[in-house]
Design a protein around this motif. Structure first.
Motif, PDB file in Angstrom:
ATOM      1  N   ALA A   7      63.871  69.920 -31.550  1.00 48.15           N
ATOM      2  CA  ALA A   7      65.104  70.156 -32.310  1.00 48.15           C
ATOM      3  C   ALA A   7      65.419  71.642 -32.371  1.00 48.15           C
ATOM      4  O   ALA A   7      66.573  72.063 -32.264  1.00 48.15           O
ATOM      5  CB  ALA A   7      64.955  69.579 -33.716  1.00 48.15           C
ATOM      6  N   ARG A   8      64.376  72.448 -32.529  1.00 51.35           N
ATOM      7  CA  ARG A   8      64.566  73.905 -32.587  1.00 51.35           C
ATOM      8  C   ARG A   8      65.076  74.442 -31.246  1.00 51.35           C
ATOM      9  O   ARG A   8      65.948  75.307 -31.197  1.00 51.35           O
ATOM     10  CB  ARG A   8      63.236  74.565 -32.962  1.00 51.35           C
ATOM     11  N   GLN A   9      64.512  73.910 -30.159  1.00 49.59           N
ATOM     12  CA  GLN A   9      64.934  74.330 -28.825  1.00 49.59           C
ATOM     13  C   GLN A   9      66.388  73.932 -28.563  1.00 49.59           C
ATOM     14  O   GLN A   9      67.160  74.698 -27.991  1.00 49.59           O
ATOM     15  CB  GLN A   9      64.016  73.704 -27.768  1.00 49.59           C
ATOM     16  N   ALA A  10      66.752  72.727 -28.993  1.00 46.89           N
ATOM     17  CA  ALA A  10      68.127  72.261 -28.818  1.00 46.89           C
ATOM     18  C   ALA A  10      69.103  73.129 -29.605  1.00 46.89           C
ATOM     19  O   ALA A  10      70.194  73.462 -29.124  1.00 46.89           O
ATOM     20  CB  ALA A  10      68.237  70.806 -29.255  1.00 46.89           C
ATOM     21  N   GLN A  11      68.702  73.517 -30.812  1.00 46.30           N
ATOM     22  CA  GLN A  11      69.546  74.390 -31.633  1.00 46.30           C
ATOM     23  C   GLN A  11      69.703  75.766 -30.984  1.00 46.30           C
ATOM     24  O   GLN A  11      70.792  76.348 -31.002  1.00 46.30           O
ATOM     25  CB  GLN A  11      68.949  74.530 -33.034  1.00 46.30           C
ATOM     26  N   LYS A  12      68.612  76.249 -30.404  1.00 46.72           N
ATOM     27  CA  LYS A  12      68.662  77.543 -29.727  1.00 46.72           C
ATOM     28  C   LYS A  12      69.615  77.491 -28.532  1.00 46.72           C
ATOM     29  O   LYS A  12      70.427  78.398 -28.322  1.00 46.72           O
ATOM     30  CB  LYS A  12      67.259  77.930 -29.258  1.00 46.72           C
ATOM     31  N   GLN A  13      69.528  76.418 -27.757  1.00 46.34           N
ATOM     32  CA  GLN A  13      70.424  76.262 -26.616  1.00 46.34           C
ATOM     33  C   GLN A  13      71.870  76.122 -27.067  1.00 46.34           C
ATOM     34  O   GLN A  13      72.789  76.642 -26.424  1.00 46.34           O
ATOM     35  CB  GLN A  13      69.994  75.043 -25.792  1.00 46.34           C
ATOM     36  N   GLN A  14      72.074  75.433 -28.190  1.00 46.05           N
ATOM     37  CA  GLN A  14      73.424  75.269 -28.723  1.00 46.05           C
ATOM     38  C   GLN A  14      74.013  76.608 -29.153  1.00 46.05           C
ATOM     39  O   GLN A  14      75.190  76.895 -28.917  1.00 46.05           O
ATOM     40  CB  GLN A  14      73.388  74.291 -29.898  1.00 46.05           C
ATOM     41  N   SER A  15      73.186  77.433 -29.786  1.00 45.77           N
ATOM     42  CA  SER A  15      73.646  78.756 -30.222  1.00 45.77           C
ATOM     43  C   SER A  15      73.992  79.631 -29.018  1.00 45.77           C
ATOM     44  O   SER A  15      75.013  80.338 -29.014  1.00 45.77           O
ATOM     45  CB  SER A  15      72.560  79.441 -31.062  1.00 45.77           C
ATOM     46  N   ARG A  16      73.153  79.593 -28.001  1.00 42.38           N
ATOM     47  CA  ARG A  16      73.412  80.384 -26.795  1.00 42.38           C
ATOM     48  C   ARG A  16      74.708  79.926 -26.136  1.00 42.38           C
ATOM     49  O   ARG A  16      75.521  80.742 -25.702  1.00 42.38           O
ATOM     50  CB  ARG A  16      72.243  80.256 -25.807  1.00 42.38           C
ATOM     51  N   ARG A  17      74.896  78.603 -26.089  1.00 38.97           N
ATOM     52  CA  ARG A  17      76.116  78.059 -25.502  1.00 38.97           C
ATOM     53  C   ARG A  17      77.349  78.512 -26.280  1.00 38.97           C
ATOM     54  O   ARG A  17      78.388  78.847 -25.694  1.00 38.97           O
ATOM     55  CB  ARG A  17      76.019  76.536 -25.491  1.00 38.97           C
ATOM     56  N   ALA A  18      77.217  78.524 -27.607  1.00 35.02           N
ATOM     57  CA  ALA A  18      78.339  78.946 -28.450  1.00 35.02           C
ATOM     58  C   ALA A  18      78.699  80.404 -28.190  1.00 35.02           C
ATOM     59  O   ALA A  18      79.888  80.773 -28.159  1.00 35.02           O
ATOM     60  CB  ALA A  18      77.985  78.739 -29.922  1.00 35.02           C
ATOM     61  N   LEU A  19      77.690  81.261 -27.988  1.00 34.60           N
ATOM     62  CA  LEU A  19      77.949  82.673 -27.702  1.00 34.60           C
ATOM     63  C   LEU A  19      78.617  82.857 -26.348  1.00 34.60           C
ATOM     64  O   LEU A  19      79.558  83.646 -26.205  1.00 34.60           O
ATOM     65  CB  LEU A  19      76.630  83.455 -27.744  1.00 34.60           C
ATOM     66  N   LEU A  20      78.167  82.106 -25.340  1.00 35.79           N
ATOM     67  CA  LEU A  20      78.774  82.199 -24.013  1.00 35.79           C
ATOM     68  C   LEU A  20      80.221  81.710 -24.051  1.00 35.79           C
ATOM     69  O   LEU A  20      81.116  82.342 -23.467  1.00 35.79           O
ATOM     70  CB  LEU A  20      77.965  81.372 -23.006  1.00 35.79           C
ATOM     71  N   ASP A  21      80.449  80.608 -24.731  1.00 42.31           N
ATOM     72  CA  ASP A  21      81.807  80.066 -24.822  1.00 42.31           C
ATOM     73  C   ASP A  21      82.735  81.021 -25.568  1.00 42.31           C
ATOM     74  O   ASP A  21      83.888  81.225 -25.173  1.00 42.31           O
ATOM     75  CB  ASP A  21      81.794  78.704 -25.521  1.00 42.31           C
ATOM     76  N   ALA A  22      82.222  81.609 -26.651  1.00 42.90           N
ATOM     77  CA  ALA A  22      83.028  82.556 -27.424  1.00 42.90           C
ATOM     78  C   ALA A  22      83.355  83.789 -26.587  1.00 42.90           C
ATOM     79  O   ALA A  22      84.500  84.272 -26.580  1.00 42.90           O
ATOM     80  CB  ALA A  22      82.288  82.963 -28.696  1.00 42.90           C
ATOM     81  N   GLY A  23      82.349  84.291 -25.869  1.00 36.33           N
ATOM     82  CA  GLY A  23      82.587  85.451 -25.013  1.00 36.33           C
ATOM     83  C   GLY A  23      83.616  85.165 -23.944  1.00 36.33           C
ATOM     84  O   GLY A  23      84.535  85.965 -23.715  1.00 36.33           O
ATOM     85  N   LEU A  24      83.486  84.029 -23.291  1.00 37.42           N
ATOM     86  CA  LEU A  24      84.424  83.672 -22.228  1.00 37.42           C
ATOM     87  C   LEU A  24      85.837  83.514 -22.776  1.00 37.42           C
ATOM     88  O   LEU A  24      86.819  83.947 -22.149  1.00 37.42           O
ATOM     89  CB  LEU A  24      83.963  82.375 -21.554  1.00 37.42           C
ATOM     90  N   HIS A  25      85.945  82.921 -23.959  1.00 40.22           N
ATOM     91  CA  HIS A  25      87.259  82.744 -24.587  1.00 40.22           C
ATOM     92  C   HIS A  25      87.897  84.094 -24.913  1.00 40.22           C
ATOM     93  O   HIS A  25      89.079  84.324 -24.625  1.00 40.22           O
ATOM     94  CB  HIS A  25      87.111  81.904 -25.847  1.00 40.22           C
ATOM     95  N   LEU A  26      87.123  84.986 -25.496  1.00 43.14           N
ATOM     96  CA  LEU A  26      87.656  86.300 -25.869  1.00 43.14           C
ATOM     97  C   LEU A  26      88.013  87.128 -24.643  1.00 43.14           C
ATOM     98  O   LEU A  26      88.959  87.929 -24.681  1.00 43.14           O
ATOM     99  CB  LEU A  26      86.630  87.043 -26.719  1.00 43.14           C
ATOM    100  N   LEU A  27      87.285  86.931 -23.549  1.00 39.59           N
ATOM    101  CA  LEU A  27      87.524  87.713 -22.338  1.00 39.59           C
ATOM    102  C   LEU A  27      88.747  87.241 -21.563  1.00 39.59           C
ATOM    103  O   LEU A  27      89.089  87.818 -20.539  1.00 39.59           O
ATOM    104  CB  LEU A  27      86.283  87.679 -21.444  1.00 39.59           C
ATOM    105  N   ALA A  28      89.408  86.225 -22.064  1.00 39.17           N
ATOM    106  CA  ALA A  28      90.666  85.808 -21.447  1.00 39.17           C
ATOM    107  C   ALA A  28      91.748  86.859 -21.663  1.00 39.17           C
ATOM    108  O   ALA A  28      92.698  86.956 -20.873  1.00 39.17           O
ATOM    109  CB  ALA A  28      91.120  84.472 -22.024  1.00 39.17           C
ATOM    110  N   ASP A  29      91.591  87.664 -22.725  1.00 38.53           N
ATOM    111  CA  ASP A  29      92.633  88.629 -23.079  1.00 38.53           C
ATOM    112  C   ASP A  29      92.160  90.076 -23.082  1.00 38.53           C
ATOM    113  O   ASP A  29      92.926  90.978 -23.429  1.00 38.53           O
ATOM    114  CB  ASP A  29      93.192  88.293 -24.471  1.00 38.53           C
ATOM    115  N   GLN A  30      90.911  90.326 -22.714  1.00 42.54           N
ATOM    116  CA  GLN A  30      90.395  91.696 -22.703  1.00 42.54           C
ATOM    117  C   GLN A  30      89.220  91.774 -21.742  1.00 42.54           C
ATOM    118  O   GLN A  30      88.752  90.746 -21.246  1.00 42.54           O
ATOM    119  CB  GLN A  30      89.950  92.112 -24.110  1.00 42.54           C
TER     120      GLN A  30
END
Length: 209
Positions: A7-30
């Motif tokens: 469960a801890r590993q899954a949460q860690k992967q989920q957090s990493r995924r959230a950071l990558l998705d957020a970065g990619l979204h923000l980089l659409a405009d900068q």
């Protein structure tokens, strides 16, 4: 105990995924050089401390996005290489594959197009390294084709890099034409086909440098 670790590993992967998705979204405009850690973590719904559990800095986040973005590009290139070289059918199919790839992976294509010559050295180098690997793979595939008989390794590498650069620049052109006049996309596709025909014609008559 194993359930807790899982469960801890899954949460860690989920957090990493959230950071990558957020970065990619923000980089659409900068670009990446203008992005801040707090901006990414705020978009991901995480704390700055959580960011540093996954990445030492934003450059590392960018390199991870390069690997992710070019993984899909790699699939596109391999799909093109699966066909026979030089035919009109392959040329049409190549352009169609590139156009479809841009539609399906628009955020990743935009990221690569912007950061390939961007201000973050590690990301530029990661993109160049991965494209170099793709060129090596393309060159190995080209070497197996009868039309390449007698070509030197250097010439095969040059041709492979020409094909890869053409794919990347065509993808960037399609990206810029998204949501514009459909006639612009048709013009880009027609130009890309003409360029591939020119490369194919030159390849058949190349005598070496």
């Amino acid at each position: 105990m194993s359930h807790t670790v899982g469960a801890r590993q899954a949460q860690k992967q989920q957090s990493r995924r959230a950071l990558l998705d957020a970065g990619l979204h923000l980089l659409a405009d900068q670009n990446l050089a203008s992005l801040g850690v707090r901006e990414v973590t705020r978009a991901a719904g995480l704390s700055p401390a959580a960011f540093y559990r996954h990445f030492p800095d934003l450059a590392a986040l960018g390199v991870a996005l390069v690997e992710e973005s070019l993984a899909s590009l790699h699939v596109m290139i391999r799909s093109v290489l699966a066909g026979a070289g030089g035919s009109e059918e392959l040329i049409d199919r190549t352009v169609d594959v590139i156009e479809r790839h841009v539609r399906e992976h628009q955020p990743h294509v935009r990221f690569l197009a912007r950061e390939r010559h961007g201000g973050v050295r590690q990301v530029r180098e990661a993109i160049d390294t991965e494209l170099g690997r793709f060129a090596a793979e393309v060159g190995a595939a080209l070497a197996l084709q009868p039309v390449s008989r007698g070509w030197s390794d250097e010439d095969l590498r040059m041709l492979a890099e020409l094909y890869v650069d053409h794919m990347v620049s065509t993808a960037a052109a399609f990206l810029e034409a998204q949501d514009a006049d459909p006639a612009r996309e048709r013009h880009i596709a027609a130009t890309a086909r003409l360029q591939l025909r020119l490369i194919s014609l030159g390849r058949r008559h190349w005598q070496g440098g």
